[in-house]
Design an enzyme around this catalytic site. Sequence first.
Site, mmCIF file in Angstrom:
data_model
loop_
_atom_site.group_PDB
_atom_site.id
_atom_site.type_symbol
_atom_site.label_atom_id
_atom_site.label_comp_id
_atom_site.label_asym_id
_atom_site.label_seq_id
_atom_site.Cartn_x
_atom_site.Cartn_y
_atom_site.Cartn_z
ATOM 1 N N LYS A 38 0.830 -1.201 0.000
ATOM 2 C CA LYS A 38 0.000 0.000 0.000
ATOM 3 C C LYS A 38 0.867 1.255 0.000
ATOM 4 O O LYS A 38 0.620 2.192 -0.771
ATOM 5 C CB LYS A 38 -0.924 0.022 1.219
ATOM 6 C CG LYS A 38 -1.950 1.157 1.170
ATOM 7 C CD LYS A 38 -2.638 1.387 2.490
ATOM 8 C CE LYS A 38 -1.762 2.210 3.419
ATOM 9 N NZ LYS A 38 -2.457 2.660 4.639
ATOM 10 N N ASP A 58 -6.646 1.044 1.070
ATOM 11 C CA ASP A 58 -6.647 1.208 2.522
ATOM 12 C C ASP A 58 -7.971 0.687 3.067
ATOM 13 O O ASP A 58 -8.750 0.063 2.356
ATOM 14 C CB ASP A 58 -6.406 2.668 2.907
ATOM 15 C CG ASP A 58 -7.611 3.560 2.599
ATOM 16 O OD1 ASP A 58 -8.518 3.122 1.860
ATOM 17 O OD2 ASP A 58 -7.655 4.695 3.108
#
Length: 218
Positions: A121, A139
């Site tokens: 991420k 997320d």
Amino acid sequence: MLKDEQIVWAIHQMEEDIGPVGPSLDSRTPFQYLVSVILSAQATDVSVNKVTPILFAKYPTPADLMNADISDVEQIIKSVGLFHNKARNIIKTARVVHEELNDIVPEARKGIMALPGAGRKTANVVLSDVFNQATFAVDTHVSAISKRLHFVDQKANPLQVEKKIVSVMPAEELHQAHHTMIEYGRKYSMKLDPSKETNALIIECDRLNEINEKEIAN
């Protein structure tokens, strides 16, 4: 689940609702942005933006941060979740960037993911926001929206969510889609019982999903 074109439509509807939106982390250099993203894991951007001006004023470069006393860094970022681990990681990352990478943040996902505290991420966020690459970070907001609006299965992991969005959205729209979905998740709850839902987009996605499931069943 929604069809590919329905997912694209839903994301465009979110963009109309939210309006233009971009990165919300404050930084001046690619390295500082990398550090900010590492700090933002399991924390809000608002909380990170409160500490990074102090952190970067004192330790603006990789060379400065790698030589920092960890207790001082912890004191600065203590209001951010998991600050003990994050202090260690950003100091270690600073050392790698300075000593092994000549102060240059990698422009490849594999290179960023090799840095302490930087997962997929983090890499995707940095590549998109700093280097304008067609990546898509997932997320908790993006994951929740993707599941609630039936983009993916309820058991889908972040990588599966990422691959689905990347497969349906034009590459040039991934950057905006990521930030739009984050803001949409901040604005609306994705946990309401369907019978109590008032969000028009969610209601429509529920309806489309029901039609799609009936088509598959028939």
